[in-house]
Write an enzyme that holds these catalytic residues in place. Structure first.
Site, PDB file in Angstrom:
ATOM      1  N   ASP A  17      30.524  47.499  33.957  1.00  0.00           N
ATOM      2  CA  ASP A  17      30.743  48.448  32.865  1.00  0.00           C
ATOM      3  C   ASP A  17      29.402  48.845  32.260  1.00  0.00           C
ATOM      4  O   ASP A  17      28.409  48.109  32.360  1.00  0.00           O
ATOM      5  CB  ASP A  17      31.670  47.858  31.802  1.00  0.00           C
ATOM      6  CG  ASP A  17      31.055  46.668  31.073  1.00  0.00           C
ATOM      7  OD1 ASP A  17      30.589  45.742  31.766  1.00  0.00           O
ATOM      8  OD2 ASP A  17      31.047  46.664  29.835  1.00  0.00           O
ATOM      9  N   GLU A  72      31.444  43.670  29.467  1.00  0.00           N
ATOM     10  CA  GLU A  72      30.294  43.035  28.817  1.00  0.00           C
ATOM     11  C   GLU A  72      29.741  43.920  27.710  1.00  0.00           C
ATOM     12  O   GLU A  72      29.404  43.434  26.621  1.00  0.00           O
ATOM     13  CB  GLU A  72      29.212  42.741  29.860  1.00  0.00           C
ATOM     14  CG  GLU A  72      28.095  41.816  29.359  1.00  0.00           C
ATOM     15  CD  GLU A  72      26.985  42.533  28.615  1.00  0.00           C
ATOM     16  OE1 GLU A  72      26.219  41.863  27.891  1.00  0.00           O
ATOM     17  OE2 GLU A  72      26.885  43.771  28.731  1.00  0.00           O
TER      18      GLU A  72
END
Length: 448
Positions: free
Chosen positions: A91, A153
């Site tokens: 991500d 994250e």
């Protein structure tokens, strides 16, 4: 053998660029308010397919408690060999200021010897580093492997942190390569050994029952925004250094330094503006608390009216160095803010999250193997670096696997401008750090 490994990595660099271009093209921002969630799943499936092709087994997606998907897989160790866990995340941060990008954020673009695009360094460049190292080794991977590539994250929603403890048996390894950091500068081999924790609070100030006309009441009427400014100013000394009652703000850093001129360039400090605080740059970055006002609620300039503000709010972050308890630091910050309120105004402080700092133990065989690998690739010994950012997963891993060595490394360096417009990666860092990783796996296997 090292020359042969370097040759293989050289031959793999065009493929690394294609890999990174494909990954960067997927806008895997883990925020459904801004980007379709299926794009994160598309990135996860790309990662799973790539690591399957690179020789890992049973690579699949696991849903974590926050709803994101982690890519997990493994490769059994040869008899008697240790196991290494490889970590990264797919991500990315949103592009933020679109007009500030010189090239499209989700299109890998080569410019001035660097590859630009959101996630090119943080953290898709590290995914490509892993893949390049494994492809260079081929069938001669000398250790067992575990793989975890997470998908939330950047959002900080804690999916993987909650996933790890109940799946400890599946993820256990002797060394954990947390590839979400990088070198102190291009060509300077570095392991990150210190992470500051972070705490957040929201400070609210109330001074009046409602806004009042400044012409009729301004002067005697207490101004909530002015009170807020006074409280916030009390958090810094005359040099701009953090000063919070009850908190030690005088630590020192013993690892690699950070040249002030380089820091000014890396941080984009304007000519004539002085750095805040005292001590070395490294002291201030990695060994001392650092307070930042990250948001204020108050009347905006556009549309403002001649009124005395009744209320004002600010959100404050406090970076916490290793050796300082995050909750204790939050307590000290709250007490300081409450005590600093002027003129009898009402203040309330909402406590938000508190993430603990992290410090790695560097005396084991994994660090010795990494130092040897870095010296072979870069021709100089490994340095130790601190990071102002926080990776909460590291403390979860340290608690869950207390005997494992945790190593933070990767392709990121200051010129990457991670999280900012025009994020980029130096392809030589991908090349060299993939070489380091491959050699590390060999040296670590030989140490057992």
């Amino acid at each position: 053998m090292t020359d042969e490994l370097a040759r293989r990595i050289d031959e793999l660099m065009p493929r690394a660029k294609v890999d990174l271009a494909e990954l960067v093209a997927i806008p895997s921002v883990a925020d459904p308010r801004q980007y379709p969630p299926e794009k994160c799943r598309e990135a996860a499936e790309w990662v799973a397919a790539a690591f399957t092709e690179a020789g890992l087994r049973d690579v699949h997606l696991e849903e974590t408690p926050d709803g994101s998907h982690a890519v997990v897989g493994h490769r059994p160790p040869p008899p008697g060999a240790p196991t290494v866990l490889l970590y990264s995340h797919y991500d990315v941060q949103p592009p933020l200021d679109g007009p500030a990008w010189t090239s499209p954020p989700f299109e890998l673009t080569e410019r001035d010897g660097r590859w630009y695009g959101r996630g090119a360094a943080d953290c898709k460049g590290n995914i490509v580093m892993h893949l390049t190292a494994l492809r260079a080794l081929g069938e001669s991977v000398p250790v067992g492997l575990k793989l975890v590539v997470e998908g939330s994250e950047e959002q900080g929603t804690g999916g993987l942190e909650a996933y790890v403890p109940p799946h400890a048996g599946e993820l256990h390894a002797d060394a954990l390569l947390i590839c979400d950091t990088g070198n102190a500068a291009v060509g300077v081999p570095t392991a990150t050994t210190s992470l500051r924790g972070v705490v957040y609070v929201v400070l609210a100030v109330e001074a009046l029952k409602g806004d009042v006309h400044s012409g009729m009441f301004g002067g005697p009427a207490p101004d909530a925004l002015a009170a807020l400014i006074r409280i916030l100013d009390s958090l810094r000394d005359a040099d701009g250094g953090t000063r919070i009652n009850g908190l030690d703000c005088e630590g020192s850093w013993s690892g690699v330094g950070y040249d002030e001129g380089t820091f000014r360039t890396d941080a984009g400090v304007l000519d004539g503006a002085r750095l805040t605080g005292s001590g070395t740059v490294a002291d201030r970055l990695w060994a001392r608390p650092a307070v930042t006002v990250i948001g204020i609620d108050c009347p905006p300039v556009v549309g403002s009216v001649p009124a005395v503000p009744a209320t004002a709010r600010a959100r404050i972050s406090l970076r916490v160095p290793p050796g300082t308890d995050a909750r204790a630091a939050q307590d000290a910050l709250v007490a300081h803010l409450e005590a600093a309120a002027p003129w009898g105004v009402r203040v309330s402080v909402e406590r938000e999250s508190a993430g603990a700092p992290f410090k790695a133990e560097t005396g084991g065989p994994a660090y010795a193997a990494l130092d040897k690998a870095m010296q072979e690739v870069y021709g100089k010994p490994m340095s130790f670096l601190g990071q102002g950012g926080s990776i909460p997963l590291c403390n979860v891993l340290a608690t869950t696997f207390p005997e494992a060595e945790i190593v933070l490394m990767g392709v990121e360096e200051p010129r990457c401008r991670i999280h900012a417009p025009n994020e980029s990666v130096d392809p030589e860092e991908i090349r060299n750090m993939a070489h380091v990783e491959a050699l590390f796996l060999r040296h670590f296997a030989a140490s057992r």
